[in-house]
Design a protein around this motif. Sequence first.
Motif, PDB file in Angstrom:
ATOM      1  N   ILE A  56      35.456  27.309  41.018  1.00  0.00           N
ATOM      2  CA  ILE A  56      36.924  27.532  41.249  1.00  0.00           C
ATOM      3  C   ILE A  56      37.019  26.027  42.292  1.00  0.00           C
ATOM      4  O   ILE A  56      36.013  26.246  43.197  1.00  0.00           O
ATOM      5  N   GLU A  57      37.662  24.881  41.561  1.00  0.00           N
ATOM      6  CA  GLU A  57      37.905  23.740  42.447  1.00  0.00           C
ATOM      7  C   GLU A  57      38.983  23.755  43.390  1.00  0.00           C
ATOM      8  O   GLU A  57      39.975  23.474  42.218  1.00  0.00           O
ATOM      9  N   LEU A 220      44.719  29.652  46.927  1.00  0.00           N
ATOM     10  CA  LEU A 220      44.712  29.773  44.622  1.00  0.00           C
ATOM     11  C   LEU A 220      45.560  30.204  44.090  1.00  0.00           C
ATOM     12  O   LEU A 220      46.441  30.655  44.819  1.00  0.00           O
ATOM     13  N   SER A 221      45.851  30.176  42.900  1.00  0.00           N
ATOM     14  CA  SER A 221      47.692  30.173  42.229  1.00  0.00           C
ATOM     15  C   SER A 221      46.983  31.476  41.736  1.00  0.00           C
ATOM     16  O   SER A 221      45.546  32.210  42.122  1.00  0.00           O
ATOM     17  N   GLU A 222      48.144  32.182  41.675  1.00  0.00           N
ATOM     18  CA  GLU A 222      47.977  33.551  40.860  1.00  0.00           C
ATOM     19  C   GLU A 222      46.170  34.089  39.798  1.00  0.00           C
ATOM     20  O   GLU A 222      45.729  34.658  40.207  1.00  0.00           O
ATOM     21  N   VAL A 223      46.586  32.900  38.617  1.00  0.00           N
ATOM     22  CA  VAL A 223      45.809  32.612  37.772  1.00  0.00           C
ATOM     23  C   VAL A 223      43.878  32.065  38.495  1.00  0.00           C
ATOM     24  O   VAL A 223      43.118  33.104  38.199  1.00  0.00           O
ATOM     25  N   LYS A 227      40.591  34.719  38.518  1.00  0.00           N
ATOM     26  CA  LYS A 227      39.117  34.684  38.218  1.00  0.00           C
ATOM     27  C   LYS A 227      38.173  35.179  39.293  1.00  0.00           C
ATOM     28  O   LYS A 227      37.539  35.345  39.438  1.00  0.00           O
ATOM     29  N   LEU A 228      39.011  34.709  40.538  1.00  0.00           N
ATOM     30  CA  LEU A 228      38.146  35.483  41.812  1.00  0.00           C
ATOM     31  C   LEU A 228      37.247  36.762  41.773  1.00  0.00           C
ATOM     32  O   LEU A 228      36.676  36.808  42.442  1.00  0.00           O
ATOM     33  N   LEU A 266      48.223  32.047  47.531  1.00  0.00           N
ATOM     34  CA  LEU A 266      46.991  32.728  48.624  1.00  0.00           C
ATOM     35  C   LEU A 266      46.941  32.206  49.119  1.00  0.00           C
ATOM     36  O   LEU A 266      45.637  31.079  49.116  1.00  0.00           O
ATOM     37  N   GLY A 267      46.307  32.673  50.481  1.00  0.00           N
ATOM     38  CA  GLY A 267      45.616  31.670  51.470  1.00  0.00           C
ATOM     39  C   GLY A 267      44.854  32.150  51.183  1.00  0.00           C
ATOM     40  O   GLY A 267      44.255  33.125  51.995  1.00  0.00           O
ATOM     41  N   LEU A 268      43.416  31.632  52.041  1.00  0.00           N
ATOM     42  CA  LEU A 268      42.144  31.598  52.116  1.00  0.00           C
ATOM     43  C   LEU A 268      41.280  31.164  53.112  1.00  0.00           C
ATOM     44  O   LEU A 268      41.619  29.381  53.371  1.00  0.00           O
TER      45      LEU A 268
END
Length: 420
Positions: A56-57, A220-223, A227-228, A266-268
């Motif tokens: 994921i980039e 990150l988006s929902e998709v 994946k994460l 979603l913030g990380l």
Amino acid sequence: MAALFAVLLSASGCQGEPQGQGGGGHGGPGGPGGGAPPPMPVTVVKVERQPVPLTIEVPGQAEGSREVEVRVRVQGNIDRKLFDEGEAVKAGAPMYQIDRAPLDIALAQARAQLAQEQARFDDARREETRLKPLAARQAISRREYDSAVATRRTSEATRAAAQSRVRDAELNLSYSTVRAPIDGVTGRSLKSEGSLVSPGTEGLLTTISTVDPIWVRFALSEVQNQKLKSGKVDRVRIVDSQDKPLLGDGEINFSSMTIDPKLGTLGLRAAFPNPDRHVLPGQFVDVEITVGGRRAWKVPQQAVIQSDQGRMVWIIGDDGKVAPRPIQTAEWVGRDWVVLDGLKDGDQVVVDNLIKIRPGAAVVAKTGNGQQGGGGQGGGAPGGGAPGGGGKGAGQAGGDQGGGKGGGQQGAAPKDAKAN
């Protein structure tokens, strides 16, 4: 599947007719001197299911793991700036010197007032001590003695207040030297020497950021979030435009519990070692997250065909004939498609001559080094020139010519099904 076969047969027929007319040979496959075309040689790859990490980039922005505002706490003129902007400082190091003279005077006044209150307290205490035995013998009225006690207590409280003012003046004097609250790298000085500063909104002098470790915020988006969660995070790193890591591997140290209602993300946040300060606060970077635990097949990109019904590949069956196989793809890894469904271990996937073959056509598989398991002289490739019309009849990988000049090249995909 029937619709997919129709599309592929139509594409094959459109390719074959003009090729049969344009050869330098003596006739087509059905013409004089020739029989049925021999099996076409094609290059194949044998696929096996294998662990394929999910990458994921996303873009991110660096920030200090600790970011502190350095503010003035007393009013006065800045006498000296004691640090170099942009350099590292240690906690407690002096950064600014505020004019001490007014603060020294305030401290002297507070100490003088304390001395006065101490004298009044001593006098009240002596008076109370003198009247106490007289009151016991009833030589004086009780009211007179009670008044002496009250005066002593009032003097004691006033002395305590004076002591507090002395401590406050001493504290303000200590604030005349502005010190670094943490270890870190200083920012630009917002006030110059000689400026009058005071506590409040205008009291910001500079900032200090801790850059080792450094934090990187991203979303990150929902998709991407799904994946994460699909596996275990194997590696988190930040890379440059050449996909080279800027720092050592980091780790995610924060994940928000809510979704941004405006962006739906979603913030990380991740922490990375940064001893040499290669990455600075505010810098934009690319965050690359590798998630393991997924098994899939890898197929060369040129072997995947995009049609109206979705993506597919050509598979060689046990009878030596090709058939289309719909597949479910994920993302690219290098030059390969990641295939999640539609294949089986050991399947032979055709990677060239895709526009020359049709469902049910007989082919001869050959390895990637050019060696083939069959084929012969004198027969034109499907859609090629006449058999025996000079040259080899079998088309070569990647768009060979048939006998003569009639063989078409694999340079473009059919109208309804194109190689991806």
